[in-house]
Design a protein around this motif. Structure first.
Motif, PDB file in Angstrom:
ATOM      1  N   LEU A 168       0.818  -1.217   0.000  1.00  0.00           N
ATOM      2  CA  LEU A 168       0.000   0.000   0.000  1.00  0.00           C
ATOM      3  C   LEU A 168       0.849   1.263   0.000  1.00  0.00           C
ATOM      4  O   LEU A 168       0.391   2.311  -0.454  1.00  0.00           O
ATOM      5  CB  LEU A 168      -0.946   0.016   1.200  1.00  0.00           C
ATOM      6  N   SER A 169       2.057   1.179   0.497  1.00  0.00           N
ATOM      7  CA  SER A 169       2.898   2.376   0.544  1.00  0.00           C
ATOM      8  C   SER A 169       3.198   2.906  -0.855  1.00  0.00           C
ATOM      9  O   SER A 169       3.399   4.106  -1.042  1.00  0.00           O
ATOM     10  CB  SER A 169       4.196   2.110   1.315  1.00  0.00           C
ATOM     11  N   ALA A 170       3.169   2.024  -1.839  1.00  0.00           N
ATOM     12  CA  ALA A 170       3.392   2.461  -3.222  1.00  0.00           C
ATOM     13  C   ALA A 170       2.337   3.472  -3.663  1.00  0.00           C
ATOM     14  O   ALA A 170       2.604   4.315  -4.517  1.00  0.00           O
ATOM     15  CB  ALA A 170       3.379   1.252  -4.151  1.00  0.00           C
ATOM     16  N   TYR A 171       1.142   3.419  -3.067  1.00  0.00           N
ATOM     17  CA  TYR A 171       0.057   4.347  -3.408  1.00  0.00           C
ATOM     18  C   TYR A 171       0.061   5.580  -2.508  1.00  0.00           C
ATOM     19  O   TYR A 171      -0.817   6.422  -2.615  1.00  0.00           O
ATOM     20  CB  TYR A 171      -1.288   3.629  -3.328  1.00  0.00           C
ATOM     21  N   GLY A 211       5.328   6.062  -1.415  1.00  0.00           N
ATOM     22  CA  GLY A 211       6.379   5.291  -0.760  1.00  0.00           C
ATOM     23  C   GLY A 211       6.373   5.382   0.756  1.00  0.00           C
ATOM     24  O   GLY A 211       7.177   4.738   1.425  1.00  0.00           O
ATOM     25  N   ALA A 212       5.455   6.174   1.311  1.00  0.00           N
ATOM     26  CA  ALA A 212       5.387   6.342   2.774  1.00  0.00           C
ATOM     27  C   ALA A 212       4.871   5.073   3.434  1.00  0.00           C
ATOM     28  O   ALA A 212       3.879   4.499   3.002  1.00  0.00           O
ATOM     29  CB  ALA A 212       4.485   7.513   3.143  1.00  0.00           C
ATOM     30  N   ARG A 213       5.535   4.634   4.473  1.00  0.00           N
ATOM     31  CA  ARG A 213       5.077   3.487   5.261  1.00  0.00           C
ATOM     32  C   ARG A 213       4.262   3.952   6.464  1.00  0.00           C
ATOM     33  O   ARG A 213       3.661   3.156   7.167  1.00  0.00           O
ATOM     34  CB  ARG A 213       6.268   2.663   5.759  1.00  0.00           C
ATOM     35  N   ARG A 214       4.268   5.274   6.681  1.00  0.00           N
ATOM     36  CA  ARG A 214       3.546   5.852   7.817  1.00  0.00           C
ATOM     37  C   ARG A 214       2.994   7.201   7.381  1.00  0.00           C
ATOM     38  O   ARG A 214       3.709   8.001   6.785  1.00  0.00           O
ATOM     39  CB  ARG A 214       4.515   6.014   8.973  1.00  0.00           C
ATOM     40  N   VAL A 215       1.716   7.421   7.664  1.00  0.00           N
ATOM     41  CA  VAL A 215       1.070   8.693   7.347  1.00  0.00           C
ATOM     42  C   VAL A 215       0.531   9.253   8.658  1.00  0.00           C
ATOM     43  O   VAL A 215      -0.178   8.571   9.392  1.00  0.00           O
ATOM     44  CB  VAL A 215      -0.079   8.509   6.329  1.00  0.00           C
ATOM     45  N   VAL A 216       0.880  10.491   8.947  1.00  0.00           N
ATOM     46  CA  VAL A 216       0.415  11.146  10.170  1.00  0.00           C
ATOM     47  C   VAL A 216      -0.669  12.152   9.789  1.00  0.00           C
ATOM     48  O   VAL A 216      -0.443  13.029   8.945  1.00  0.00           O
ATOM     49  CB  VAL A 216       1.574  11.855  10.906  1.00  0.00           C
ATOM     50  N   LEU A 217      -1.841  11.988  10.397  1.00  0.00           N
ATOM     51  CA  LEU A 217      -2.955  12.906  10.169  1.00  0.00           C
ATOM     52  C   LEU A 217      -3.027  13.886  11.328  1.00  0.00           C
ATOM     53  O   LEU A 217      -3.296  13.491  12.462  1.00  0.00           O
ATOM     54  CB  LEU A 217      -4.274  12.130  10.059  1.00  0.00           C
ATOM     55  N   ASP A 218      -2.804  15.135  11.054  1.00  0.00           N
ATOM     56  CA  ASP A 218      -2.855  16.160  12.093  1.00  0.00           C
ATOM     57  C   ASP A 218      -4.253  16.725  12.276  1.00  0.00           C
ATOM     58  O   ASP A 218      -4.452  17.633  13.070  1.00  0.00           O
ATOM     59  CB  ASP A 218      -1.893  17.298  11.751  1.00  0.00           C
ATOM     60  N   HIS A 228      -4.147  10.433  -0.143  1.00  0.00           N
ATOM     61  CA  HIS A 228      -3.664   9.350  -1.011  1.00  0.00           C
ATOM     62  C   HIS A 228      -4.848   8.524  -1.516  1.00  0.00           C
ATOM     63  O   HIS A 228      -5.140   7.451  -0.978  1.00  0.00           O
ATOM     64  CB  HIS A 228      -2.679   8.460  -0.253  1.00  0.00           C
ATOM     65  N   PRO A 229      -5.546   9.006  -2.563  1.00  0.00           N
ATOM     66  CA  PRO A 229      -6.732   8.290  -3.067  1.00  0.00           C
ATOM     67  C   PRO A 229      -6.465   6.845  -3.470  1.00  0.00           C
ATOM     68  O   PRO A 229      -7.347   5.999  -3.345  1.00  0.00           O
ATOM     69  CB  PRO A 229      -7.158   9.122  -4.282  1.00  0.00           C
ATOM     70  N   GLY A 230      -5.274   6.536  -3.935  1.00  0.00           N
ATOM     71  CA  GLY A 230      -4.962   5.163  -4.333  1.00  0.00           C
ATOM     72  C   GLY A 230      -5.018   4.198  -3.168  1.00  0.00           C
ATOM     73  O   GLY A 230      -5.401   3.038  -3.325  1.00  0.00           O
TER      74      GLY A 230
END
Length: 93
Positions: free
Chosen positions: A11-14, A17-24, A41-43
């Motif tokens: 899923l990081s490819a979509y 490349g992030a393996r972690r997403v921080v939502l503020d 990241h709609p993908g």
């Protein structure tokens, strides 16, 4: 307060490349967090949620160590500094 979403390699490819997403944005439920992730990241969203906006059967979402399948699904509440993990199911024969 932020929510961190951990993504597996496929899923990081979509997500650039992030393996972690921080939502503020301080989402208060898993559904809100996934909507925020989808806006960035709609993908990823398209691979986690189906066309009805429900988590796909082959995808597992955890808040901490608990599967959202047993804690309220998309309505599962998120506390401050919550950690979510998304895992595609592994199968084979």
């Amino acid at each position: 307060m932020a929510v961190t979403i951990h993504l597996p390699g496929p899923l990081s490819a979509y997500a650039g490349g992030a393996r972690r997403v921080v939502l503020d944005t301080a989402p208060t439920s898993v559904g809100e967090a996934l909507a925020g992730l989808g806006a960035l990241h709609p993908g990823v969203r398209d691979r986690v949620l189906d066309e009805r906006g429900q988590v796909r059967p082959h995808v597992n979402v955890f808040v901490g160590k608990e599967s959202i399948r047993y804690t309220g699904g998309l309505a599962t509440p998120l506390g401050p500094e919550a950690e979510m993990h998304i895992f595609p199911a592994v199968s084979g024969g």
